[in-house]
Design an enzyme around this catalytic site. Structure first.
Site, PDB file in Angstrom:
ATOM      1  N   CYS A 307     -22.524 -12.448 -37.822  1.00 46.06           N
ATOM      2  CA  CYS A 307     -21.363 -13.303 -37.562  1.00 46.06           C
ATOM      3  C   CYS A 307     -21.845 -14.635 -36.985  1.00 46.06           C
ATOM      4  O   CYS A 307     -21.112 -15.615 -36.989  1.00 46.06           O
ATOM      5  CB  CYS A 307     -20.353 -12.619 -36.661  1.00 46.06           C
ATOM      6  SG  CYS A 307     -21.055 -12.028 -35.150  1.00 46.06           S
TER       7      CYS A 307
HETATM    8  C1  UN1 Z   1     -22.852  -9.936 -34.968  1.00 46.70           C
HETATM    9  O1  UN1 Z   1     -23.264 -10.467 -35.997  1.00 46.70           O
HETATM   10  O2  UN1 Z   1     -21.785  -9.286 -34.953  1.00 46.70           O
HETATM   11  O3  UN1 Z   1     -26.838 -13.328 -31.840  1.00 46.70           O
HETATM   12  C2  UN1 Z   1     -23.585  -9.967 -33.686  1.00 46.70           C
HETATM   13  C3  UN1 Z   1     -27.014 -12.624 -32.805  1.00 46.70           C
HETATM   14  C4  UN1 Z   1     -27.034 -11.126 -32.642  1.00 46.70           C
HETATM   15  C5  UN1 Z   1     -25.674 -10.556 -32.547  1.00 46.70           C
HETATM   16  C6  UN1 Z   1     -24.829 -10.805 -33.739  1.00 46.70           C
HETATM   17  N1  UN1 Z   1     -27.801 -10.761 -31.471  1.00 46.70           N
HETATM   18  O4  UN1 Z   1     -27.142 -13.101 -33.904  1.00 46.70           O
END
Ligand code: UN1
Length: 542
Positions: A307
């Site tokens: 995300c």
């Molecule tokens: C997600 O994609 O839901 O900061 C979390 C980051 C990861 C967490 C992503 N440690 O990209």
């Protein structure tokens, strides 16, 4: 792998091409391994080798969700009354067991969702770090003593658990994210019903078994498998039935809004971590090689399925050509393949066939937006593969890296997240334009800027509307003890991780203890009231 999952496990007779076993998976309700009430199952498949089936899992029914909720309610009183340091100790045991089983879990995660071994390793480590952080938080979970305005009176605040929490996470971070949610939840004294992601049921099952092995009492975490539209929806429906005190969800903005509505009309708290169209700005003063490395990793690491992955790459026009030349050289050299077989691949398959299908729809959207496709040709097949693809593409669901240029603010692809290896490149005239573009999408999760101008970095940090910002760093890379979450379409303002997440799983209880032996009135101007009362002719009023 078997010892991670514990004893008493059955295997399904199946010839997997890599010789690995298929497991009969279960829900875990009140500590018991259970099938779905109607016996229906679904399969979990290795997206890098689709003929490799990890196992069969219960497609949970509404009745199963209700059984899990009943177990969580039953366990709540005892767990909430367990001293917080003891709860923390069990969480610490979980962290230590995860360390012991780390190699097996890493291999399992890579087999089930196709992340590279390095990334799976980083993610299991994040789950461990979360346990170690909250082990000692169990010895704090501080409340306050507050001075009263009255004599002989004491005021206190306590953190109290909310009750039964419904946990729904996505399959792209199937170990770190459920731990971000459930570890603080149980540390605060809540109990959980955890709906595992449809594409990672075996890993979720292994993690839940480890939690129980660490000493977690039965019913505190109840695991149910199934689809978002099935088990996930039944869990959300249970909010309307008064059976859930909290929902924590990581997933799409569309589903998050639906959950927010259901929780809102029931006055039930919800934590929502949703989509992003994360911008990364490159300014002329930046170290361009560093910026290329950050943009490349942000866009294509994890096959763009974070995300926090880079969405809009916003490049100042003064360095556009130079930057793009370096960036494209890297993109063209991308090594892709099954990381359990080939070393040093940047990314593996899509998380599952469903994610692959949705990504292809996303690509169509970008093309029909009018952007120029300068690299990438959809799904990798035998007749259509980039130079550094490793293995046989038809074994799994692999995608080319995609780069789209000439993207402008009026295009749909500027605003909408594409979950997969695709980046949309936008040209900026100057800093103000770049900042405007960075703020122009409906999302506000992560963001980044590459610059060596301190004032620009400051103005970006203060002007951007996002939950997280990297300065001379990529858009990804949250740490287990920094607040994680977004603003605008990326969430409802709640945060995960660190001390901040405790707010999401507890409420403040204010207690006053009157020691004077008489009724003392707070928040009243006592002298004045007495004076007014003396002047009133009560008989006349009556
Ligand atoms: C997600 O994609 O839901 O900061 C979390 C980051 C990861 C967490 C992503 N440690 O990209």
């Amino acid at each position: 792998m078997v010892h991670v999952l514990g004893t008493g496990l059955e295997f399904i007779a199946r010839e997997n091409p890599n010789g690995k076993p298929s497991v009969r998976g279960y829900n875990i309700i009140n500590g018991q391994l259970t099938s779905s009430s109607d016996g229906v199952t679904f399969e979990s498949k290795n997206p890098a080798l689709l003929e490799d089936c990890l196992g069969e899992f219960p497609l949970s029914t509404r009745e199963d969700i209700h059984s899990a909720l009943a177990a969580a309610h039953e366990a709540f009183t005892g767990w909430a009354a367990t001293p917080a340091p003891t709860r923390g100790q069990i969480i610490g045991n979980m962290g230590r067991l995860l360390m012991e089983y780390k190699d097996d879990l890493v291999a399992l995660e890579t087999r089930e969702i196709g992340k590279t071994l390095k990334e799976s390793g980083g993610e299991i480590q994040e789950a461990i770090d979360t346990c170690l952080f909250f082990q000692s938080e169990g010895r704090r979970l501080y409340g306050q003593t507050v001075n009263s305005e009255l004599p002989d009176k004491e005021l206190f605040t306590y953190r109290r658990p909310l009750g039964v929490c419904g946990i729904i996470n996505a399959s792209n971070f199937p170990s770190a994210v459920p731990f971000w949610k459930m570890i603080p939840a149980i540390m605060c004294g809540n109990t959980c019903v955890w709906k595992s992601p449809q594409d990672a049921p075996l890993l979720s099952f292994a993690l839940a078994r480890i939690m129980h092995q660490a000493g977690l009492p039965d019913g505190v975490i109840n695991l149910v498998h199934g689809k978002g539209s099935g088990a996930g929806q039944y869990l959300v429906d249970a909010v309307d039935e008064g059976l859930v005190n909290k929902i924590s969800f990581t997933g799409s903005t569309e589903v998050g809004k639906m959950i927010g509505e259901v929780c809102g009309r029931n006055l039930v708290s919800c934590s929502l971590e949703l989509g992003g169209k994360n911008p990364l700005v490159v300014m002329p003063s930046a170290n361009l090689d560093n910026a290329v490395a950050g943009a490349y990793w942000g866009a294509f690491g994890t096959a763009g399925q974070r995300c926090t992955s880079l969405g809009n790459l916003i490049v100042h026009e003064g360095i556009y050509d130079e930057f793009m030349e370096k960036f494209m050289a890297k993109v063209k050299s991308t090594r892709i393949g099954d990381s359990s077989v080939y070393k040093d691949v940047l990314y593996g398959p899509m998380l599952s066939e469903k994610y692959a299908k949705d990504f292809m729809i996303g690509l169509d959207m970008v093309k029909s937006s009018g952007a120029t496709q300068i690299w990438g040709q959809g799904e990798i097949t035998t007749d259509n593969q980039p130079e550094n693809f490793m293995g046989n593409p038809s074994d799994g669901v692999f995608m080319w890296p995609h780069v789209f240029t000439d993207v402008t603010e009026d295009m749909e692809c500027f605003h909408e997240e594409i979950f997969g290896p695709a980046v949309t490149v936008v040209k900026a005239k100057d800093f103000d334009h770049a900042l405007h573009l960075a703020n122009a999408s409906p999302y506000g999760l992560s963001s980044a800027i590459y610059t060596n101008d301190r004032l620009e970095a400051y103005r970006y940090k203060t002007g951007i509307k996002a939950g997280m910002t990297g300065i001379n760093n990529s858009t990804t890379g949250a740490e287990a003890h920094l607040p994680f979450g977004g603003v605008k379409g990326s969430g409802n303002g709640t945060r995960e991780s660190g001390i901040w997440v405790i707010e999401a799983y507890s409420y403040w209880h204010a207690v006053n203890d009157e020691l004077s032996g008489k009724l003392q009135l707070a928040q009243m101007d006592v002298d004045e009231i007495e004076a007014v009362e003396a002047e009133v002719d009560w008989a006349q009023l009556a």
